[in-house]
Design an enzyme around this catalytic site. Structure first.
Site, PDB file in Angstrom:
ATOM      1  N   LYS A 242       0.835  -1.194   0.000  1.00 27.08           N
ATOM      2  CA  LYS A 242       0.000   0.000   0.000  1.00 27.08           C
ATOM      3  C   LYS A 242       0.875   1.251   0.000  1.00 27.08           C
ATOM      4  O   LYS A 242       1.994   1.234   0.525  1.00 27.08           O
ATOM      5  CB  LYS A 242      -0.873   0.040   1.265  1.00 27.08           C
ATOM      6  CG  LYS A 242      -1.909  -1.055   1.400  1.00 27.08           C
ATOM      7  CD  LYS A 242      -2.638  -0.907   2.737  1.00 27.08           C
ATOM      8  CE  LYS A 242      -3.640  -2.024   2.969  1.00 27.08           C
ATOM      9  NZ  LYS A 242      -4.832  -1.874   2.120  1.00 27.08           N
ATOM     10  N   ARG A 316      -9.952 -11.765   2.651  1.00 22.09           N
ATOM     11  CA  ARG A 316     -10.861 -12.817   2.182  1.00 22.09           C
ATOM     12  C   ARG A 316     -10.189 -14.196   2.220  1.00 22.09           C
ATOM     13  O   ARG A 316     -10.867 -15.213   2.316  1.00 22.09           O
ATOM     14  CB  ARG A 316     -11.344 -12.483   0.770  1.00 22.09           C
ATOM     15  CG  ARG A 316     -10.272 -12.463  -0.286  1.00 22.09           C
ATOM     16  CD  ARG A 316     -10.699 -11.694  -1.521  1.00 22.09           C
ATOM     17  NE  ARG A 316     -10.796 -10.263  -1.244  1.00 22.09           N
ATOM     18  CZ  ARG A 316     -11.162  -9.351  -2.160  1.00 22.09           C
ATOM     19  NH1 ARG A 316     -11.497  -9.731  -3.381  1.00 22.09           N
ATOM     20  NH2 ARG A 316     -11.219  -8.077  -1.851  1.00 22.09           N
TER      21      ARG A 316
END
Length: 462
Positions: A242, A316
């Site tokens: 990020k 996830r």
């Protein structure tokens, strides 16, 4: 944690200052009933009966000074209508001049939440205690406030002090308090049994080693419910790292785990007649020489092979293994909380958790419960037409959809692959953070979608 037990007490006619409630419709008639000095004082304080306004009234006769406060509807008090008062009134004991605070007591309590682990307040104000004749509501309200505070405390704690081991400690304390069975899977057993949790967390320092935390409580003969919480204690993005600005709030990426712990605390505290199974896959998504890579293909506990399209879609993955484990015991209901996608924030903003469900009746019941307790969510669709976005040429599924469209939906569709079709399932994509303060709701970690789900569980099982 803030101690709420002294802030909401039974009214045994002990000394207390009165709070008079008015709304904009009632204000003029109330004002006309007051003496000229009181009207002048109210005018000087620019009080017009609007919500969140208040004025101090002088002592009259044997009574001490009192307060008049504006609310949206003085006959039906919402959760947050007394919260501003609880933030600004002097230390002391108060009671409403008419009726009981009802739902507004929760806002009174949460307004006095403080996260003081790292900084002491300058000139702290002592407690503002609210009295009630409705003593049956006290314990429930305090339990709700404690659950909200637990979420806030866990999320507000920096990642250096809130890694997988600290999440394990928090769950262990909860298990001990309620005499629940407690297990932790890590190391070689995690790698063999929960390969996606292991893959996401294996690049972290040993002190932040990944693990699956489980708690089981209640009568095995009662309906089984599984509560799963994403416990990514810090998310660098992995090798798909990020930018710095996107990492600033990543201490909150375990917000799903915080919600799951708080919901489990409420369920056990209320002794709901269920068999509770709490699962928290905890890991740090770190950068290292042994980090999982874009293009890798991971095994999963369920046997589904997963191509890694983006290492920053790691939540996830850990949830997939935990959902597979939860499904093995054939629960009556599965609930998962996760700070899963920025796409959900773009779609519904920071106040509304995105709600996904594979059962329309369950979704409707959750939405109704949320409206009842001032804890709203917004349902988004499990749109089958977007499933092709997760196709892989080399594996059963890709963890990141192509094109950047419908990110919250494709993430939910990924999770659905790990849940049995015939098991009711709720997925709450929650922000777990309040970017700006509101009465009763300070800036920082926040419980969003917690009270709604608990109310739904009370209605379904209680």
């Amino acid at each position: 944690m803030t101690d709420f037990s002294d802030l909401f007490k039974a009214d045994n006619d002990q000394p207390a200052r009165l709070i008079h409630l008015v709304d904009s419709n009632r204000f003029e008639s109330w004002l006309n009933e007051q003496s000229e000095p009181v009207r002048a004082l109210v005018g000087a304080q620019k009080f017009r009966g609007k919500a969140s306004e208040h004025a101090i009234l002088p002592a009259q006769g044997d009574d001490s000074w009192s307060v008049v406060a504006g609310v949206a509807n003085h006959k039906k008090l919402g959760t947050w209508c007394l919260a501003k008062l609880a933030e600004v009134l002097p230390e002391g004991t108060y009671r409403l001049s008419e009726g009981a605070p009802g739902a507004a007591a929760l806002g009174w309590l949460t307004a006095q939440y403080r996260f003081g682990r790292y900084r002491k307040e300058d000139n702290p104000v002592g407690p503002r205690t609210l009295l009630t004749k409705d003593i049956g509501r006290i314990d429930t309200t305090v339990q709700l406030a404690n659950a909200v505070a637990l979420v806030r405390d866990l999320v507000n704690t920096p990642a250096a002090d809130m890694g997988p081991a600290q999440l394990e400690d928090a769950a262990r304390v909860l298990a001990k308090r309620h005499d629940a069975a407690f297990t932790v899977t890590k190391g070689d057993e995690l790698e063999q049994g929960y390969p996606m949790i292991h893959a996401v967390g294996k690049a972290a320092d040993k002190s932040f080693a990944p693990r699956l935390i489980e708690l089981q409580w209640g009568d095995p003969g009662k309906p089984r419910i599984a509560i799963v919480g994403k416990g990514i204690c810090f998310d660098s993005g992995g090798l798909d790292i990020k930018p710095a600005s996107a990492m600033l709030l990543m201490k909150k990426d375990m917000g799903g785990a915080a919600h799951a712990l708080a919901l489990a605390q409420l369920v056990m505290g209320a002794r709901l007649p269920v068999r509770l199974h709490l699962l928290i896959p905890a890991a740090e998504n770190a950068v290292g020489g042994n980090a999982f890579r874009p293009g890798d293909i991971l095994k999963s506990r369920k046997g589904i092979s997963v191509e890694i399209g983006n290492t920053d879609a790691e939540g996830r993955l850990v949830l997939g293994d935990a959902l597979a484990r939860a499904s093995e015991d054939k629960p009556d209901l599965i609930i998962d909380y996760a700070t899963l996608t920025g796409a959900a924030r773009v779609a519904v903003g920071p106040d509304l958790p995105a709600l996904f469900a594979n059962d329309d009746d369950v979704a409707a019941a959750v939405s109704a419960a949320g409206a009842e307790v001032d804890d709203p969510s917004w349902r988004l669709p499990l749109w089958d037409g977007y499933a092709d976005m997760l196709k892989s040429d080399t594996a059963d599924i890709n963890n990141a959809g192509e094109g950047g469209f419908a990110g919250a939906i494709t993430a939910a569709l990924f999770l659905r692959r790990f849940v049995p079709d015939d098991t009711p399932w709720l997925h709450i994509d929650t922000f777990a953070w309040r970017p700006s303060a509101r009465p009763g709701r300070p800036k920082g970690g926040e419980a969003l979608g917690l009270r709604a789900i608990f109310r739904f569980l009370q209605q379904r099982y209680g």
